[in-house]
Design a protein around this motif. Structure first.
Motif, short mmCIF file in Angstrom:
data_model
loop_
_atom_site.label_atom_id
_atom_site.label_comp_id
_atom_site.label_asym_id
_atom_site.label_seq_id
_atom_site.Cartn_x
_atom_site.Cartn_y
_atom_site.Cartn_z
N ALA A 30 -14.39 -12.30 42.79
CA ALA A 30 -13.34 -12.44 41.78
C ALA A 30 -12.05 -12.73 42.55
O ALA A 30 -11.53 -11.85 43.22
CB ALA A 30 -13.21 -11.18 40.94
N GLY A 75 -22.08 -9.04 39.92
CA GLY A 75 -21.73 -7.73 40.44
C GLY A 75 -22.32 -6.60 39.61
O GLY A 75 -22.16 -5.44 39.94
N GLY A 76 -22.98 -6.95 38.51
CA GLY A 76 -23.63 -5.94 37.70
C GLY A 76 -22.75 -5.42 36.56
O GLY A 76 -23.06 -4.42 35.95
N ILE A 77 -21.65 -6.11 36.29
CA ILE A 77 -20.79 -5.69 35.19
C ILE A 77 -21.38 -6.17 33.87
O ILE A 77 -21.87 -7.29 33.77
CB ILE A 77 -19.37 -6.30 35.37
N ASN A 78 -21.32 -5.30 32.87
CA ASN A 78 -21.78 -5.70 31.54
C ASN A 78 -20.64 -6.47 30.86
O ASN A 78 -19.78 -5.90 30.20
CB ASN A 78 -22.18 -4.48 30.71
N LYS A 114 -29.98 -4.15 42.55
CA LYS A 114 -29.24 -3.31 43.49
C LYS A 114 -29.84 -1.92 43.59
O LYS A 114 -29.77 -1.29 44.64
CB LYS A 114 -27.77 -3.25 43.08
N ARG A 130 -19.60 -6.62 51.33
CA ARG A 130 -20.10 -6.06 50.08
C ARG A 130 -21.61 -5.86 50.14
O ARG A 130 -22.14 -4.87 49.67
CB ARG A 130 -19.74 -6.99 48.91
N ASN A 150 -31.82 -7.80 35.79
CA ASN A 150 -30.42 -8.19 36.00
C ASN A 150 -29.96 -7.71 37.38
O ASN A 150 -30.66 -6.95 38.04
CB ASN A 150 -29.55 -7.63 34.87
N PRO A 151 -28.81 -8.16 37.82
CA PRO A 151 -28.34 -7.82 39.17
C PRO A 151 -28.24 -6.31 39.40
O PRO A 151 -28.49 -5.83 40.51
CB PRO A 151 -26.95 -8.47 39.24
N ARG A 152 -27.90 -5.57 38.37
CA ARG A 152 -27.80 -4.11 38.53
C ARG A 152 -29.13 -3.51 38.95
O ARG A 152 -29.20 -2.66 39.84
CB ARG A 152 -27.37 -3.48 37.19
N ALA A 165 -18.52 -11.43 38.15
CA ALA A 165 -18.56 -10.16 37.43
C ALA A 165 -19.99 -9.86 36.99
O ALA A 165 -20.49 -8.75 37.18
CB ALA A 165 -17.62 -10.21 36.23
N GLU A 166 -20.65 -10.87 36.45
CA GLU A 166 -22.03 -10.70 35.99
C GLU A 166 -22.94 -10.36 37.18
O GLU A 166 -23.75 -9.44 37.11
CB GLU A 166 -22.49 -12.00 35.32
N LEU A 194 -17.06 -4.16 43.38
CA LEU A 194 -17.19 -4.72 42.04
C LEU A 194 -18.48 -4.23 41.37
O LEU A 194 -19.58 -4.44 41.88
CB LEU A 194 -17.18 -6.24 42.12
N GLY A 195 -18.33 -3.57 40.24
CA GLY A 195 -19.49 -3.05 39.53
C GLY A 195 -19.98 -1.70 40.05
O GLY A 195 -20.85 -1.07 39.47
N ARG A 196 -19.43 -1.25 41.19
CA ARG A 196 -19.85 0.03 41.78
C ARG A 196 -18.65 0.81 42.25
O ARG A 196 -18.64 1.41 43.33
CB ARG A 196 -20.80 -0.22 42.95
N ALA A 231 -19.47 -15.49 44.99
CA ALA A 231 -19.35 -14.62 43.82
C ALA A 231 -18.25 -13.59 44.00
O ALA A 231 -18.47 -12.39 43.84
CB ALA A 231 -20.68 -13.95 43.50
#
Lengths: 262, 430
Positions: A96, B316-319, A82, A160, A77-79, B313-314, A107-109, A94
């Motif tokens: 928001a 960006g690594g968000i669950n 990274k 980003r 997955n993207p996480r 969001a996905e 975003l996400g971090r 991508a």
């Protein structure tokens, strides 16, 4: 050309991705070295973006191997991408749209305080620094990114990707939405990142962009790699023939090359 | 790549239009619009009812009636912002209210602390059912509309199965305090204390945010704007406390109290200020917590990002799925709290408890500026939305408007409010 030594920064081996019965990517192998720009070109639906989505973790491959500095890794997955320092600037950006530049950049971090609350001040401060480097005129830090111009939005998406010390950068059509001045800015940035030793996959259908920036060019045609060539050993016509006809420089006849301009 | 420098307008001493004045306070203009609309509604009803609307008694009742919808509306904001919906809250409220009544009336009637057991059981069941619906939506990929429409039918059906049409009551005497009423209110001095604490909080948060912004060298609001905001905020809080303290206990209750406490009654009877009702205190606490979660925690940031662009969001690594489930767990907990307020207030659980509440809650969120397109909505807006809805209903009751006509008016207002909002947004180009 710098002499390649040791394993590449990233190597994708025999990658296969299918959607239903359609082979979007078939037995593709591709690699990038530190400080190198690989131009990934091909017509619409050739599989460029799909291949890159496998590397960025957005859509994992069905089969094949990904090696980072010679070590096999899995990117689900993207996480996870990274974690390996793989950052992606998507063609769609991508972002928001409803939140501001800082929220998108992190975003996400998100940066948090010791109690786990969002540290908006620190995030805005970092965003101001990065954006200042990319675009000194940028002021709209407090507005949702949907009210920014195409170039500014692109700037946020690039900020980003570069802020988190990327080692591998995937840029999917980074200049598609930009005007001439902004395109020149992005080209300068790519050269700068390359000089910093980042390995870059540059996905583009703009043959001039690619010839300007890439060290090697990989051409995809109907889900397969036609060939990977050193930029300074081919002509634009030969690359065009690879893109349009799926034929390598040696396989293509002079008549066929002439037809490209007909 | 040039940027309009809106923040400079006032500092350069240019023409100060009302618009630029508002811009420099950085106050949400649509929230101001709602406050203005509410003022018009209140004053309009007051004139039409011959001064019956703007009385401490009516406003106090209005605050209590609004709280149970407002509590749920805060959670509904999170759900609608992340592009989902929950149609099951009314039925779930009925089921949870019934369960809490069962704990007190059937299962642990004379156990000490039965009110606490009821609350814990209700909240846990609410979280569980909310989470269950959320899992089906997020992991089962069934549209939220369908899942919660199913919930709407199932939970209501369960109440009838379970209760056989019976009304359960009365509630535990401590539990009843959750529902408000003269006894279930803070009383005079605690109300002032809460008001004072709120004022300190307002001033502190203004100063703190200014200090932080200065620390990072960001543009600051003009001082007059900060002072105006602080003064208006404190006045609103103290005004609300004053009104709630102006509502006195009913004479008979005050008389009983005087007799029970051996107090000599002055001429005209003992005057006991009621103060802020407990449901309102609960609502304010919920609003603070949910606002904090929505704006200051990762979870809230993710909810808004998912609403703005689920793919981003996905990527960006968000669950995303876990976040969606969490919004439904929060909703379930809030429904349980509202269920406690409503059953305590009625002092009973009836089978039609919470009927149509889902519509009021969704309407409150939407009138408060929550967008069905996702990504947009505020907690204070939803609370104001609940107050607007309840003001309309309560005002029409005062004017003796029939219930079906009330529904017609509320329905028209809902559509008109959202239509006007869409129109204004298009015109301002945002």
């Amino acid at each position: 050309m710098t002499a390649p030594e040791g394993p590449p920064l990233v190597e994708m081996r025999d990658i296969n991705i299918a959607f239903g019965g359609v082979h979007a990517v078939e037995n593709v192998s591709i690699d990038v070295r530190a400080g190198e720009v690989i131009g990934l070109v091909g017509g619409n639906g050739a599989g460029k973006s799909t291949l890159m989505r496998a590397l960025s973790g957005a859509h994992p491959a069905d089969s094949g191997q990904i090696l980072i500095e010679g070590k096999p890794v899995t990117i689900a997955n993207p996480r996870e991408a990274k974690v390996f320092g793989i950052e992606t600037i998507y063609q769609t950006l991508a972002l928001a749209d409803n939140v501001d530049a800082a929220a998108n950049m992190f975003l996400g971090r998100e940066l948090t305080t010791r109690l786990g609350s969002l540290d908006d001040g620190a995030m805005e401060s970092a965003t101001r620094k990065v954006m200042h480097r990319l675009n000194p005129h940028f002021r709209n830090f407090k507005v949702p990114v949907k009210s920014l111009s195409g170039g500014q939005r692109q700037g946020v998406a690039i900020a980003r990707a570069v802020h988190f010390n990327a080692r591998i950068l995937i840029m999917d059509e980074p200049t598609a939405a930009l005007g001439p001045a902004e395109t020149a800015q992005v080209r300068d940035l790519i050269r700068q990142l390359k000089a910093e030793g980042i390995g870059i996959f540059l996905v583009s259908h703009d043959i001039h962009d690619v010839f300007d920036l890439a060290d090697r060019i990989s051409v995809m045609y109907h889900g397969r790699i036609v060939g990977t060539v050193q930029k300074d050993k081919v002509t634009t016509d030969e690359v065009l023939a690879m893109i349009i006809m799926g034929k390598k420089p040696g396989e293509v006849t002079t008549e066929e090359l002439a037809q490209l301009h007909a | 790549m040039t940027a309009p420098a809106t923040q400079k307008v006032t500092r350069e001493g240019g023409p100060r239009s009302l618009r630029s004045l508002l811009l420099s306070t950085e106050v949400d203009t649509r929230l101001l619009g709602m406050i203005a609309a509410l003022a018009i509604i209140w004053i309009g009803f007051d004139i039409m009812s011959g001064g019956l609307f703007l009385t401490p008694r009516n406003l106090w009742n209005l605050s209590v009636q609004s709280s149970s919808i407002a509590i749920m509306a805060t959670g509904m904001v999170l759900i609608i912002v992340s592009r989902n919906i929950d149609l099951s809250v009314g039925s779930l409220l009925g089921l949870l209210g019934y369960t809490m009544a069962m704990v007190q009336v059937m299962w642990f009637p004379s156990t000490p602390g039965t009110w606490l057991i009821a609350l814990v059981v209700g909240i846990a069941l609410g979280a569980l059912i909310g989470g269950f619906q959320g899992v089906i939506i997020a992991y089962g990929r069934v549209p939220a509309f369908i899942v919660t429409l199913g919930g709407f039918l199932v939970w209501r059906g369960l109440i009838f199965e379970y209760a056989q049409g019976q009304t359960l009551g009365p509630m535990d005497s401590t539990f009843q305090l959750i529902g408000g009423g003269p006894l279930g209110s803070l009383g005079q001095w605690p109300s002032w204390a809460v008001g004072a604490a709120a004022c300190v909080g307002i001033v502190y948060s203004l100063i703190n945010s200014r200090r932080k912004r200065r620390g990072y060298g960001f543009p600051l609001r003009p001082v007059w704007a900060e002072v105006t905001l602080g003064v208006l905020g404190c006045l609103a809080v103290l005004g609300a406390v004053f009104v709630s303290n102006s509502y006195l206990w009913p004479d008979s209750l005050a008389h009983n109290y005087a007799v029970a406490h051996n107090i000599v009654e002055p001429a005209g009877g003992l005057q006991i200020p009621t103060g802020i009702a407990n449901p309102v205190v609960i609502m304010i606490a919920v609003a603070l917590v949910i606002t904090f979660i929505a704006t200051r925690r990762r979870f809230g940031r993710y909810v808004f990002a998912i609403g703005g662009n689920p793919d981003a969001a996905e990527l960006g690594g968000i669950n995303v799925r876990r976040t969606i489930v969490s919004t439904y767990v929060v909703m379930g907990v809030l429904v349980a709290i509202s269920a406690a307020v409503q059953t305590a207030r009625l002092n009973a659980a009836v089978t039609n408890l919470g009927v149509q509440n889902e519509l009021d809650v969704i309407a409150a969120a939407v009138i408060g500026g929550t967008s069905f397109a996702g990504g947009v909505g505020t907690i204070p807006g939803a609370i104001l939305g609940a107050v607007v809805m309840q003001s309309l209903r309560s005002g029409m009751v005062l004017l003796k408007v029939d219930s079906p006509v009330q529904d017609i008016v509320v329905g028209c207002v809902l559509v008109a409010a959202v239509g006007l909002d869409a129109f204004l947004r298009r015109r301002s180009g945002s």
